[in-house]
Design an enzyme around this catalytic site. Structure first.
Site, PDB file in Angstrom:
ATOM      1  N   CYS A 294       5.090  24.918  61.405  1.00 50.41           N
ATOM      2  CA  CYS A 294       6.502  25.112  61.747  1.00 50.41           C
ATOM      3  C   CYS A 294       7.388  25.139  60.492  1.00 50.41           C
ATOM      4  O   CYS A 294       7.239  26.004  59.641  1.00 50.41           O
ATOM      5  CB  CYS A 294       6.955  24.061  62.749  1.00 50.41           C
ATOM      6  SG  CYS A 294       8.550  24.449  63.509  1.00 50.41           S
TER       7      CYS A 294
ATOM      8  N   HIS B  51       3.598  24.812  66.990  1.00 53.20           N
ATOM      9  CA  HIS B  51       3.138  23.432  66.829  1.00 53.20           C
ATOM     10  C   HIS B  51       1.774  23.252  67.490  1.00 53.20           C
ATOM     11  O   HIS B  51       1.709  23.014  68.702  1.00 53.20           O
ATOM     12  CB  HIS B  51       4.139  22.471  67.472  1.00 53.20           C
ATOM     13  CG  HIS B  51       5.412  22.327  66.717  1.00 53.20           C
ATOM     14  ND1 HIS B  51       5.568  21.410  65.703  1.00 53.20           N
ATOM     15  CD2 HIS B  51       6.586  22.985  66.828  1.00 53.20           C
ATOM     16  CE1 HIS B  51       6.804  21.506  65.217  1.00 53.20           C
ATOM     17  NE2 HIS B  51       7.434  22.464  65.879  1.00 53.20           N
TER      18      HIS B  51
ATOM     19  N   GLU C  19      -0.120  20.730  67.375  1.00 50.12           N
ATOM     20  CA  GLU C  19      -0.226  19.351  67.856  1.00 50.12           C
ATOM     21  C   GLU C  19       0.454  19.154  69.204  1.00 50.12           C
ATOM     22  O   GLU C  19       0.246  18.128  69.871  1.00 50.12           O
ATOM     23  CB  GLU C  19       0.355  18.382  66.824  1.00 50.12           C
ATOM     24  CG  GLU C  19       1.855  18.324  66.735  1.00 50.12           C
ATOM     25  CD  GLU C  19       2.508  19.461  65.966  1.00 50.12           C
ATOM     26  OE1 GLU C  19       3.736  19.430  65.789  1.00 50.12           O
ATOM     27  OE2 GLU C  19       1.779  20.397  65.551  1.00 50.12           O
TER      28      GLU C  19
END
Length: 215
Positions: A79, A188, A190
């Site tokens: 990001c 993202h 994650e």
């Protein structure tokens, strides 16, 4: 050990939790010596270009990152941590790290899709990636997989050879890049469920030497 660079940006603990769920030995750090000695390095984060770059320079992390890339150590940008790898960002009119050629520009204020419907900025939510590169870090991710995005600025690399993935939000923009031992994504992983964890798992196994090839 995997170093997650702390430069006063947000969302670092989400990356740490995702890596630990995969059994990775990792730590969030702003210690240049620790980061320089790590086996792999991740630059994640949510923030502004001006303050982010100021923090990196204040910590001497800009020089550390340049050395890490020169050494060919596996490196992942996420990001905002991807955007500041480039030469310049329109956000705060900021000179960035210059590790990848290109700039970061804002989505248009009057941003619309092909049907003329207004699109919100920031681009926030789930979206797909059209993979343009056969790369070990993106291996085994289904073509229909979606990832979580939240950003108002997007990448404009000066070399098509960098482009590993493209996403459509009113128009196609670069959402993943790769060069040498560097891989970086606008979304993202994650926060992207199984596809995101697969990407992180691939990064943990990648030696940083086997690069990508255009599809």
């Amino acid at each position: 050990m995997i170093a997650i660079i702390d430069y006063d940006a947000g969302n670092l603990t989400s990356v740490e939790r995702a890596l630990r769920s995969l059994g990775a030995d990792c730590a969030i750090s702003r210690d240049p010596e620790f980061i320089a000695q790590a086996a792999r390095v991740i630059l994640p984060g949510v923030g502004r270009a001006g303050s982010g770059m100021a923090s990196l320079r204040r910590q001497g992390m800009d020089r550390v990152l340049t050395d890490i890339v020169a050494q060919g150590k596996p490196f992942l940008g996420i990001c905002f941590g991807t955007q500041i790898l480039f030469d310049y960002s329109e956000e705060d009119l900021t000179d960035c790290l210059g590790l990848l050629p290109g700039k970061v520009v804002r989505f248009p204020v009057e941003h619309r899709d092909a049907a003329g419907e207004a699109l919100k900025v920031p681009h926030m939510g789930w979206n797909g990636v059209d993979w343009r590169m056969n790369h070990p870090v993106f291996a085994g991710i289904p073509a229909e997989a979606e990832f979580y995005f939240v950003h108002s600025y997007f990448l404009q690399p000066t070399s098509e050879d960098l482009v590993a993935g493209v996403t459509d939000y009113g128009f196609p923009f670069t959402s993943a890049v790769a060069r040498g031992s560097m891989v970086a994504v606008q979304f993202h992983p994650e926060k992207s469920g199984r596809p995101g964890l697969k990407l992180l798992e691939n990064f943990l196994a990648w030696d940083g030497k086997e690069g990508g090839h255009a599809l």
